[in-house]
Design a protein around this motif. Structure first.
Motif, mmCIF file in Angstrom:
data_model
loop_
_atom_site.group_PDB
_atom_site.id
_atom_site.type_symbol
_atom_site.label_atom_id
_atom_site.label_comp_id
_atom_site.label_asym_id
_atom_site.label_seq_id
_atom_site.Cartn_x
_atom_site.Cartn_y
_atom_site.Cartn_z
ATOM 1 N N ILE A 49 0.856 -1.181 0.000
ATOM 2 C CA ILE A 49 0.000 0.000 0.000
ATOM 3 C C ILE A 49 0.896 1.237 0.000
ATOM 4 C CG2 ILE A 49 -1.749 1.312 1.254
ATOM 5 C CD1 ILE A 49 -2.758 -1.377 2.373
ATOM 6 N N ASP A 50 0.753 2.038 -1.041
ATOM 7 C CA ASP A 50 1.535 3.268 -1.196
ATOM 8 C C ASP A 50 0.930 4.342 -0.289
ATOM 9 O OD1 ASP A 50 2.701 5.671 -2.046
ATOM 10 O OD2 ASP A 50 2.781 5.024 -4.140
ATOM 11 N N VAL A 51 1.716 4.826 0.681
ATOM 12 C CA VAL A 51 1.192 5.819 1.621
ATOM 13 C C VAL A 51 0.915 7.156 0.948
ATOM 14 C CG1 VAL A 51 2.189 4.768 3.695
ATOM 15 C CG2 VAL A 51 3.511 6.466 2.437
ATOM 16 N N GLU A 52 1.597 7.438 -0.156
ATOM 17 C CA GLU A 52 1.356 8.686 -0.889
ATOM 18 C C GLU A 52 -0.043 8.680 -1.525
ATOM 19 O OE1 GLU A 52 3.709 11.347 -1.294
ATOM 20 O OE2 GLU A 52 4.752 10.275 0.292
ATOM 21 N N LYS A 53 -0.457 7.528 -2.002
ATOM 22 C CA LYS A 53 -1.758 7.411 -2.665
ATOM 23 C C LYS A 53 -2.878 7.081 -1.684
ATOM 24 C CE LYS A 53 0.327 5.908 -6.984
ATOM 25 N NZ LYS A 53 0.674 4.750 -7.806
ATOM 26 N N ASN A 54 -2.529 6.711 -0.466
ATOM 27 C CA ASN A 54 -3.515 6.311 0.548
ATOM 28 C C ASN A 54 -3.235 7.037 1.860
ATOM 29 O OD1 ASN A 54 -4.967 3.871 -0.814
ATOM 30 N ND2 ASN A 54 -2.789 3.576 -1.207
ATOM 31 N N GLN A 55 -3.129 8.367 1.766
ATOM 32 C CA GLN A 55 -2.757 9.165 2.931
ATOM 33 C C GLN A 55 -3.774 9.065 4.062
ATOM 34 O OE1 GLN A 55 -1.989 13.096 1.364
ATOM 35 N NE2 GLN A 55 0.093 12.559 0.800
ATOM 36 N N GLU A 56 -5.052 9.035 3.716
ATOM 37 C CA GLU A 56 -6.096 8.954 4.738
ATOM 38 C C GLU A 56 -5.975 7.649 5.538
ATOM 39 O OE1 GLU A 56 -10.923 8.779 4.780
ATOM 40 O OE2 GLU A 56 -9.999 10.119 3.301
ATOM 41 N N LEU A 57 -5.765 6.549 4.844
ATOM 42 C CA LEU A 57 -5.593 5.254 5.503
ATOM 43 C C LEU A 57 -4.324 5.251 6.354
ATOM 44 C CD1 LEU A 57 -6.382 2.304 5.968
ATOM 45 C CD2 LEU A 57 -5.163 1.743 3.850
#
Length: 98
Positions: A49-57
């Motif tokens: 899971i890419d944290v840049e693309k899933n910042q909310e998560l």
């Protein structure tokens, strides 16, 4: 977030690897994760899971260090650690929940 719920609500253990493309340690983990996924086969899932693309998560899960690795089973977090791990360690950890 609802997709995350669907991802972790499974009887199979799910190894999540939170990463960022700019992080060297994360880049070094990619082959390790591929090896772990190959060794576990259909007994577990390995998901990056890419944290840049899933910042909310990432914020909801309080991801601070990268890579952060988690194991979920039946929607419950079973294990979590930040930092690099070798493939054998990850495979052994996931097998505890198969």
């Amino acid at each position: 977030m609802s997709k995350f719920g669907e991802l972790i609500e499974t009887k199979l253990p799910v190894l999540l690897a939170f990463f960022a493309d700019w992080d060297e340690a994360c880049k070094e983990m990619h082959p390790t994760l591929r090896d772990a996924a190959a060794a576990l086969g259909d007994k577990a899932k390995v998901v990056k899971i890419d944290v840049e693309k899933n910042q909310e998560l990432a914020e909801a899960l309080r991801i601070k260090g990268l890579p952060t690795l988690m194991i979920y089973k039946n929607g419950e977090m079973k294990w979590r650690q930040s930092g690099e791990q070798d493939a054998n360690t990850l495979i052994g950890l996931v097998k505890e929940y198969i």
